[in-house]
Motif scaffolding. Sequence first.
Motif, PDB file in Angstrom:
ATOM      1  N   PRO A   1       0.166  -0.263   9.087  1.00 49.83           N
ATOM      2  CA  PRO A   1       1.137   0.439   9.927  1.00 49.83           C
ATOM      3  C   PRO A   1       0.709   0.520  11.387  1.00 49.83           C
ATOM      4  CG  PRO A   1       0.880   1.602   7.856  1.00 49.83           C
ATOM      5  CD  PRO A   1      -0.151   0.501   7.846  1.00 49.83           C
ATOM      6  N   GLY A   2       1.619   0.091  12.272  1.00 53.88           N
ATOM      7  CA  GLY A   2       1.386   0.212  13.709  1.00 53.88           C
ATOM      8  C   GLY A   2       0.272  -0.663  14.247  1.00 53.88           C
ATOM      9  N   ALA A   3      -0.242  -1.583  13.434  1.00 55.28           N
ATOM     10  CA  ALA A   3      -1.388  -2.395  13.879  1.00 55.28           C
ATOM     11  C   ALA A   3      -0.976  -3.443  14.910  1.00 55.28           C
ATOM     12  CB  ALA A   3      -2.027  -3.086  12.683  1.00 55.28           C
ATOM     13  N   ALA A   4      -1.933  -3.782  15.780  1.00 62.08           N
ATOM     14  CA  ALA A   4      -1.677  -4.802  16.818  1.00 62.08           C
ATOM     15  C   ALA A   4      -1.328  -6.142  16.172  1.00 62.08           C
ATOM     16  CB  ALA A   4      -2.912  -4.952  17.698  1.00 62.08           C
ATOM     17  N   THR A   5      -1.830  -6.367  14.961  1.00 62.48           N
ATOM     18  CA  THR A   5      -1.543  -7.643  14.280  1.00 62.48           C
ATOM     19  C   THR A   5      -0.038  -7.851  14.106  1.00 62.48           C
ATOM     20  OG1 THR A   5      -1.901  -6.434  12.209  1.00 62.48           O
ATOM     21  CG2 THR A   5      -3.720  -7.828  12.997  1.00 62.48           C
ATOM     22  N   LEU A   6       0.723  -6.761  14.062  1.00 61.00           N
ATOM     23  CA  LEU A   6       2.177  -6.888  13.868  1.00 61.00           C
ATOM     24  C   LEU A   6       2.847  -7.472  15.105  1.00 61.00           C
ATOM     25  CD1 LEU A   6       2.808  -3.440  12.134  1.00 61.00           C
ATOM     26  CD2 LEU A   6       2.777  -5.691  11.029  1.00 61.00           C
ATOM     27  N   ASP A   7       2.128  -7.439  16.246  1.00 62.41           N
ATOM     28  CA  ASP A   7       2.707  -7.937  17.512  1.00 62.41           C
ATOM     29  C   ASP A   7       2.099  -9.270  17.909  1.00 62.41           C
ATOM     30  OD1 ASP A   7       2.175  -4.555  18.397  1.00 62.41           O
ATOM     31  OD2 ASP A   7       4.055  -5.461  17.677  1.00 62.41           O
TER      32      ASP A   7
ATOM     33  N   MET B   1      10.250   0.708   2.589  1.00 58.56           N
ATOM     34  CA  MET B   1      10.439  -0.738   2.751  1.00 58.56           C
ATOM     35  C   MET B   1      11.919  -1.092   2.781  1.00 58.56           C
ATOM     36  SD  MET B   1       9.276  -3.782   0.181  1.00 58.56           S
ATOM     37  CE  MET B   1      10.018  -2.984  -1.224  1.00 58.56           C
ATOM     38  N   LEU B   2      12.687  -0.366   1.993  1.00 60.02           N
ATOM     39  CA  LEU B   2      14.121  -0.692   1.857  1.00 60.02           C
ATOM     40  C   LEU B   2      14.965  -0.031   2.937  1.00 60.02           C
ATOM     41  CD1 LEU B   2      14.321  -0.429  -2.030  1.00 60.02           C
ATOM     42  CD2 LEU B   2      14.112  -2.495  -0.626  1.00 60.02           C
ATOM     43  N   GLY B   3      14.292   0.743   3.824  1.00 62.96           N
ATOM     44  CA  GLY B   3      15.024   1.390   4.913  1.00 62.96           C
ATOM     45  C   GLY B   3      15.065   0.501   6.140  1.00 62.96           C
ATOM     46  N   GLU B   4      15.291   1.119   7.292  1.00 65.85           N
ATOM     47  CA  GLU B   4      15.333   0.379   8.553  1.00 65.85           C
ATOM     48  C   GLU B   4      13.988  -0.289   8.823  1.00 65.85           C
ATOM     49  OE1 GLU B   4      18.943   0.565   9.110  1.00 65.85           O
ATOM     50  OE2 GLU B   4      17.896   0.018  10.965  1.00 65.85           O
ATOM     51  N   ALA B   5      14.039  -1.434   9.502  1.00 64.75           N
ATOM     52  CA  ALA B   5      12.779  -2.099   9.907  1.00 64.75           C
ATOM     53  C   ALA B   5      11.981  -1.141  10.787  1.00 64.75           C
ATOM     54  CB  ALA B   5      13.098  -3.379  10.664  1.00 64.75           C
ATOM     55  N   ASP B   6      10.719  -0.952  10.438  1.00 71.17           N
ATOM     56  CA  ASP B   6       9.886   0.053  11.117  1.00 71.17           C
ATOM     57  C   ASP B   6       8.447  -0.454  11.108  1.00 71.17           C
ATOM     58  OD1 ASP B   6       9.274   3.631  10.520  1.00 71.17           O
ATOM     59  OD2 ASP B   6       8.271   2.162  11.813  1.00 71.17           O
ATOM     60  N   ARG B   7       7.863  -0.654  12.311  1.00 67.41           N
ATOM     61  CA  ARG B   7       6.509  -1.227  12.376  1.00 67.41           C
ATOM     62  C   ARG B   7       5.468  -0.277  11.798  1.00 67.41           C
ATOM     63  NH1 ARG B   7       3.305  -0.701  16.534  1.00 67.41           N
ATOM     64  NH2 ARG B   7       2.858  -2.925  16.692  1.00 67.41           N
ATOM     65  N   HIS B   8       5.865   0.935  11.465  1.00 72.14           N
ATOM     66  CA  HIS B   8       4.938   1.830  10.775  1.00 72.14           C
ATOM     67  C   HIS B   8       5.039   1.699   9.258  1.00 72.14           C
ATOM     68  CE1 HIS B   8       4.853   3.412  14.855  1.00 72.14           C
ATOM     69  NE2 HIS B   8       3.606   3.685  14.564  1.00 72.14           N
ATOM     70  N   ILE B   9       5.985   0.833   8.831  1.00 68.53           N
ATOM     71  CA  ILE B   9       6.084   0.470   7.410  1.00 68.53           C
ATOM     72  C   ILE B   9       6.202  -1.057   7.366  1.00 68.53           C
ATOM     73  CG2 ILE B   9       7.280   0.840   5.212  1.00 68.53           C
ATOM     74  CD1 ILE B   9       8.617   3.298   6.465  1.00 68.53           C
TER      75      ILE B   9
ATOM     76  N   GLY C   1       0.836  -1.203   0.000  1.00 62.29           N
ATOM     77  CA  GLY C   1       0.000   0.000   0.000  1.00 62.29           C
ATOM     78  C   GLY C   1       0.870   1.251   0.000  1.00 62.29           C
ATOM     79  N   PRO C   2       0.274   2.391  -0.330  1.00 63.99           N
ATOM     80  CA  PRO C   2       1.036   3.649  -0.259  1.00 63.99           C
ATOM     81  C   PRO C   2       1.571   3.917   1.164  1.00 63.99           C
ATOM     82  CG  PRO C   2      -1.061   3.978  -1.394  1.00 63.99           C
ATOM     83  CD  PRO C   2      -1.103   2.589  -0.801  1.00 63.99           C
ATOM     84  N   ASP C   3       0.920   3.275   2.152  1.00 60.03           N
ATOM     85  CA  ASP C   3       1.357   3.428   3.557  1.00 60.03           C
ATOM     86  C   ASP C   3       2.358   2.339   3.959  1.00 60.03           C
ATOM     87  OD1 ASP C   3      -1.633   1.889   5.072  1.00 60.03           O
ATOM     88  OD2 ASP C   3      -0.191   1.184   3.576  1.00 60.03           O
ATOM     89  N   GLY C   4       2.729   1.493   3.008  1.00 62.32           N
ATOM     90  CA  GLY C   4       3.708   0.447   3.312  1.00 62.32           C
ATOM     91  C   GLY C   4       3.097  -0.820   3.877  1.00 62.32           C
ATOM     92  N   HIS C   5       1.778  -0.939   3.860  1.00 61.40           N
ATOM     93  CA  HIS C   5       1.187  -2.206   4.339  1.00 61.40           C
ATOM     94  C   HIS C   5       1.389  -3.303   3.304  1.00 61.40           C
ATOM     95  CE1 HIS C   5      -2.592  -1.153   2.034  1.00 61.40           C
ATOM     96  NE2 HIS C   5      -2.607  -2.468   1.883  1.00 61.40           N
ATOM     97  N   VAL C   6       1.432  -4.540   3.807  1.00 55.98           N
ATOM     98  CA  VAL C   6       1.442  -5.732   2.959  1.00 55.98           C
ATOM     99  C   VAL C   6       0.375  -6.673   3.500  1.00 55.98           C
ATOM    100  CG1 VAL C   6       3.853  -5.643   2.154  1.00 55.98           C
ATOM    101  CG2 VAL C   6       3.338  -6.694   4.345  1.00 55.98           C
ATOM    102  N   ALA C   7      -0.216  -7.476   2.615  1.00 57.98           N
ATOM    103  CA  ALA C   7      -1.386  -8.274   2.991  1.00 57.98           C
ATOM    104  C   ALA C   7      -2.362  -7.327   3.685  1.00 57.98           C
ATOM    105  CB  ALA C   7      -0.969  -9.478   3.836  1.00 57.98           C
TER     106      ALA C   7
END
Length: 226
Positions: free
Chosen positions: A139-145, A195-203, A129-135
Motif C-alpha cells: 500500500p502506497g509504495a513508491a513501486t506503484l509509481d 480490491m473490488l472497490g474503487e482503484a486505490d493505491r493504498h489497496i 495480503g490483509p492490507d491489500g498488497h499483491v506480489a
Amino acid sequence: MAERAAAHVRLVVGQAVEERGVAHVALSGGTTPGRTYELLGAEPAELAGMEVWFADERCVPPEDPESNYRLARETLLEPAAIAAESVHRMEGELGPQEGAARYAAEISRHLPNAPDGAPVFDLVVLGIGPDGHVASLFPGAATLDAGGDAICLGVSDSPKPPPQRLTLSLAVLEAARGCLLLATGAGKADAVDGMLGEADRHIPASLLRRERLTVILDDEAAPSGP
Ligand code: 6PG
C-alpha cells in the motif's frame, strides 16, 4: 478453493499452449497457493508447455524456508518434474537492485511484448495480503509509481518480512493476459472487499485490470454484505 484454482491454471495453460505454443505463468508465494501447487504438481501432463516464473521473491537463498521458489519447488516443480530450463527463478539472494535488474533482463529475453512494450505473461497467480498488497507491491509504495517500462522492482522496506524483496511491477501485472487471485480465511475479507472497490493505491489489489482478473475465494474470505 485449491481445486478450482488448479482447474483454472490448467485451463489457461492449455489454451495458451494451443494458441501460442507456450504458457508463461508467474507464481506467488505465501501460505495460500501451496495446496493449489500440489494439485497442479500431481497432474504434470496438464502443464505441458508451461514456463514457470515468479511474481515476487524474498531476498533470501533459494533453499531458505522463506523462499517462494522453495515453496514452488517442493509443491510443484519437483513433483511435476518441470525441466530446469523452464523454471525462471528470481535471484533474490543477489539483493533487490541486482536481482531485479537480472530478472527484468530474463523476462525481456523470453516474453512477447504488448503494444505498449510491456512483457506479457499468460497468467500471474497472486495472493492478497490483509492490507491489500499483491506480489510485493505494498500500500502506497513508491513501486506503484514505477512507470510503464518497469518490469521487475527491488523492495527494501517491505512491511511484510523479510524487508528486502523482488517484485513484478504493476505495469507487468496490468499487461498480463490474466491474473488469478486466491484468498482464504476471514482475515482476507476486508482486503477482498477493498480490491473490488474503487482503484486505490493504498489497496494495490484494486489496481489490477478488473476485466482480466479471476478471483477464487473460500466462503470466509468472501466479502460480507451486498
Ligand atoms: C509473498 C507473497 C505475497 C502473498 C500475500 C498473501 O512473497 O509474501 O507473494 O504477495 O501472496 O502476502 O500471503 P498469504 O498467502 O501467506 O496470506
